[in-house]
Design an enzyme around this catalytic site. Structure first.
Site, mmCIF file in Angstrom:
data_model
loop_
_atom_site.group_PDB
_atom_site.id
_atom_site.type_symbol
_atom_site.label_atom_id
_atom_site.label_comp_id
_atom_site.label_asym_id
_atom_site.label_seq_id
_atom_site.Cartn_x
_atom_site.Cartn_y
_atom_site.Cartn_z
ATOM 1 N N TYR A 127 6.842 -0.090 -0.609
ATOM 2 C CA TYR A 127 7.903 1.107 0.014
ATOM 3 C C TYR A 127 7.412 1.571 1.285
ATOM 4 O O TYR A 127 8.296 1.686 1.971
ATOM 5 C CB TYR A 127 7.553 2.420 -1.164
ATOM 6 C CG TYR A 127 8.148 3.550 -0.715
ATOM 7 C CD1 TYR A 127 9.438 3.795 -0.914
ATOM 8 C CD2 TYR A 127 7.480 4.491 -0.290
ATOM 9 C CE1 TYR A 127 10.132 5.057 -0.640
ATOM 10 C CE2 TYR A 127 8.010 5.763 0.265
ATOM 11 C CZ TYR A 127 9.311 5.914 -0.141
ATOM 12 O OH TYR A 127 9.726 6.992 0.542
ATOM 13 N N SER A 136 9.554 8.653 5.718
ATOM 14 C CA SER A 136 8.641 9.287 4.931
ATOM 15 C C SER A 136 6.981 8.894 5.780
ATOM 16 O O SER A 136 6.911 8.082 6.598
ATOM 17 C CB SER A 136 8.596 8.298 3.595
ATOM 18 O OG SER A 136 7.221 8.910 2.915
#
Length: 251
Positions: free
Chosen positions: A157, A144
């Site tokens: 995250y 990501s």
């Protein structure tokens, strides 16, 4: 090679209900893929995902898989490779967590890290070893852009994805020359069930767009893929923004 030009005959999706994983499977089935393994926690959603791919003409099998149960990975994933070569492994599992809650709940924060990083390291090594042993195949790892630089809004995250990204890059170097190949995919904000209800970020994308980028990356034998491609330049700039200024940015 059986998986030449990004058209694998067999596919293993780790995270069998992942919207990106299923979009990729649909795209590859339309080309050449005939055998699909969906690894995930047994559930009606996993069964429905398998049925949807069978309707497209693929031989689809499901296997119980829990990212957190790392002690079972070698046995359960290794067994898949004994059934026949796997041309492509897509590591597509992960959780976003809830930053506001997780900051005050270390147990929940650790669960995010264990799923996104520790579980991925375990499953990734098992599959990489199997790909190396068979002498061909690709491991695609869904990273990501959140891992490129820690943001106040999602640093738990983001830190787990940063660890995963570094691991995947190193694994790719370790496998270089063995016939096995690692490709890291860095999407931005993806419109999906996982992100439903969250504020949409600029350059948002879709599972189908990520799947298209994965297919193209495989055909090119890429090592890193950004989705959309413009994020490469955006994040190159973001990485060098001074921290005092970065704290003020609406990111």
């Amino acid at each position: 090679m059986k998986d030449a030009f990004g058209a694998p005959r067999s596919l293993l999706v780790l995270g069998g209900t992942s919207e990106i994983g299923l979009a990729t499977a649909r795209r590859l089935i339309a080309r050449r893929t005939r055998t699909v393994w969906l690894a995930g926690r047994p559930s009606p959603a996993l069964a429905a995902a398998a049925d949807s791919l069978r309707a497209l003409g693929a031989d689809v099998r499901t296997v119980p898989f829990d990212a957190l149960d790392t002690e079972s990975h070698e046995e359960r994933l290794g067994k898949i490779f004994t059934e026949g070569d796997i041309d492509l492994v897509l590591l597509a599992f992960g959780v976003l967590g809830d930053q506001a809650r997780d900051e005050s709940d270390p147990v929940a924060a650790v669960r995010v890290a264990q799923t996104n990083y520790i579980g991925a390291v375990s499953a990734g090594l098992v599959c990489a070893g199997a790909l190396q042993a068979q002498g061909h195949g690709s491991l695609v790892v869904l990273s990501s852009v959140a891992g490129e630089r820690a943001r106040r809004a999602d640093f738990i995250y983001g830190s787990s994805k940063a660890g995963l990204d570094a691991f995947a890059q190193g694994l790719g170097d370790a496998l270089h020359g063995t016939g096995a190949h690692v490709m890291v995919v860095r999407p931005g904000f993806v419109r999906s069930k996982m992100t439903a209800g969250r504020a949409e970020a600029p350059l948002a994308t879709t599972p189908e767009a990520v799947a298209s980028a994965i297919e193209l990356g495989l055909r090119r034998r890429s090592e890193t893929v950004w989705v959309p491609g413009a994020l490469r330049m955006v994040m190159a700039a973001v990485r060098h923004v001074p921290r005092p200024l970065f704290r003020r940015l609406p990111v």
